[in-house]
Write a protein that holds these residues in place. Structure first.
Motif, short mmCIF file in Angstrom:
data_model
loop_
_atom_site.label_atom_id
_atom_site.label_comp_id
_atom_site.label_asym_id
_atom_site.label_seq_id
_atom_site.Cartn_x
_atom_site.Cartn_y
_atom_site.Cartn_z
N VAL A 273 -29.13 58.71 -7.50
CA VAL A 273 -28.74 57.24 -7.75
C VAL A 273 -29.65 56.25 -6.89
N GLY A 274 -30.23 55.54 -7.64
CA GLY A 274 -31.18 54.33 -6.94
C GLY A 274 -30.92 53.22 -7.66
N ALA A 275 -31.91 52.09 -7.69
CA ALA A 275 -31.78 51.02 -8.27
C ALA A 275 -33.18 50.41 -8.27
N GLY B 280 -32.68 57.33 -9.48
CA GLY B 280 -33.34 57.09 -8.25
C GLY B 280 -34.50 56.42 -8.24
N ALA B 281 -35.32 56.53 -7.07
CA ALA B 281 -36.42 55.63 -6.90
C ALA B 281 -37.51 56.04 -7.63
N HIS C 118 -30.33 58.10 -1.45
CA HIS C 118 -30.40 59.45 -0.49
C HIS C 118 -31.09 58.95 0.91
N LYS C 119 -31.86 57.76 0.73
CA LYS C 119 -32.52 57.67 1.97
C LYS C 119 -31.85 56.88 3.00
N VAL D 178 -38.24 51.97 -0.69
CA VAL D 178 -37.33 53.09 -0.50
C VAL D 178 -37.01 53.36 1.08
N GLN D 179 -38.42 53.26 1.84
CA GLN D 179 -37.96 53.63 3.25
C GLN D 179 -37.73 52.39 4.13
#
Length: 384
Positions: free
Chosen positions: A212-214, A73-74, A204-205, A181-182
């Motif tokens: 999960v993120g990157a 995630g972030a 998930h945003k 993120v936003q």
């Protein structure tokens, strides 16, 4: 079952897009292989799916696939970027810069590093949440190694000038990290054009799955070293060990693909609904908008209602509307938003503030209902 209120909290999280869920499903049971298993088809299929998702995420932000590191995630991506850069560059310097209005995932990481001997400068912001160029330039030292500032503020939707900040950091010899993120998936983001060195994002945003993120890590010269924060298997070119969350990564890739296709039309529609919402709410006595009208996300509105008991106001509104008074991860406390107080709002006004963040499912009727709800609650508290 408790009836759900109207959902206007898309900055906290978004519902998983049906096409994203459909794309993910086969990788839970049918294509369940470990992407690191290189000796048989189960692993090959999983690895192929991961690399296809990596390309989709890269395309969304104007990067190369090899510049994308998958994380949980972030928050993890933020930690990897900040801690990883700080620890790898500590022989060069120990000074870090960030803004008072950053997300807690950045601020708390900075605080943790300050306990390890790093020096951190937390820059004040203007009344709209922006940072003065002069203050930023003067904050750099010979020992500054990293500057961190988010692209779009999670509470007000304010957009910061990435290119300008990246140029200052480069001129001063420091890396520039942005929490994207936003912004990613909501507005066009191009890491090449902006000049950022590192950027985090979250599935998930933007209608993908949670967990999960990157992290974008620029690969062009000069080489950027990152000290891994999770070790053990050497996955993600040694930057982030651990068995890859193949279904989640597939979902992130599909969410990125959809965002790339639908972002422009979504932004146009949501900005109209946001303007309608603001027109209705800002006519209420004591209401004021926080942030910038000119430089902001198309779907976010942050409005304070002076003179109201903040906690009671939010509780009553939340019976009909799912909105927040600040960041979702900080909503468990009764403290005013650190973002709003940094912008000059007093504690009482900051507590009597609502953040509206619209999304794909938001309708004109829901906006009308939201305006009516807030007006009704406002009236009941004013005349209580």
């Amino acid at each position: 079952m408790i009836p759900y209120p109207i959902y206007l909290d898309h900055n906290a999280t978004t519902p998983c897009h049906p096409a994203v869920l459909e794309e993910m499903m086969p990788y839970f049971a049918q294509h369940f292989g470990n992407a690191s298993s290189s000796n048989h088809p189960y692993g090959w299929i999983a690895e192929e799916a991961v690399e296809m998702a990596r390309e989709k995420v890269a395309e969304l932000i104007g990067a190369e696939a090899k510049e994308i590191i998958f994380t949980s995630g972030a928050t993890e991506a933020n930690n990897l970027a900040i801690r990883g850069a700080a620890l790898s560059l500590q022989e060069k310097g120990n000074h870090l810069i960030t803004l008072e209005t950053e997300h807690s995932a950045v601020l708390d990481t900075m605080k943790a590093l300050s306990r390890q001997g790093f020096e951190v400068s937390y820059l004040p912001v203007n009344s709209d949440g922006s940072v003065s160029r002069g203050i930023l330039e003067r904050s750099f030292r010979k020992t500054t190694i990293l500057f961190a500032a988010m692209h779009a503020n999670n509470e007000t939707g304010l957009l910061l000038p990435l290119r300008e900040m990246a140029e200052i950091a480069e001129e001063k010899g420091a890396l520039f990290f942005t929490d994207g993120v936003q912004a990613v998936g909501k507005i066009p983001v191009d890491v090449r054009e902006s000049g950022v060195d590192l950027m985090s994002l979250s599935a998930h945003k933007m209608y993908g799955p949670k967990g999960v993120g990157a992290l974008f890590l620029r690969k062009s010269a000069p080489y950027i070293a990152l000290e891994p924060q999770i070790t053990g298997g050497g996955q993600e070119t040694g930057r982030r060990s651990g068995t890859l969350n193949v279904p989640g990564i597939v979902g992130l890739g599909k969410a990125a693909e959809i965002a790339h296709q639908e972002m422009q039309q979504d932004a146009a529609r949501l900005s109209e609904l946001r303007d309608q919402l603001e027109e209705g709410l800002l006519s209420i006595p004591g209401a004021r908008m926080n942030g910038s009208k000119a430089y902001r996300l198309p779907h976010v509105s942050n409005i304070s209602f002076g003179g109201l008991p903040g906690r009671e106001f939010l509780l009553r509104v939340n019976k009909s509307l799912a909105v927040s008074s600040g960041a979702a991860c900080s909503s468990v406390t009764d403290k005013p938003s650190h973002v709003l107080t940094a912008m000059g709002l007093d504690a009482d006004t900051a507590m009597a503030t609502l953040r509206f963040s619209l999304g794909k499912s938001t309708t004109k009727k829901e906006i009308e209902q939201a305006i009516a709800c807030v007006r009704e609650v406002h009236q009941s508290l004013v005349h209580a």
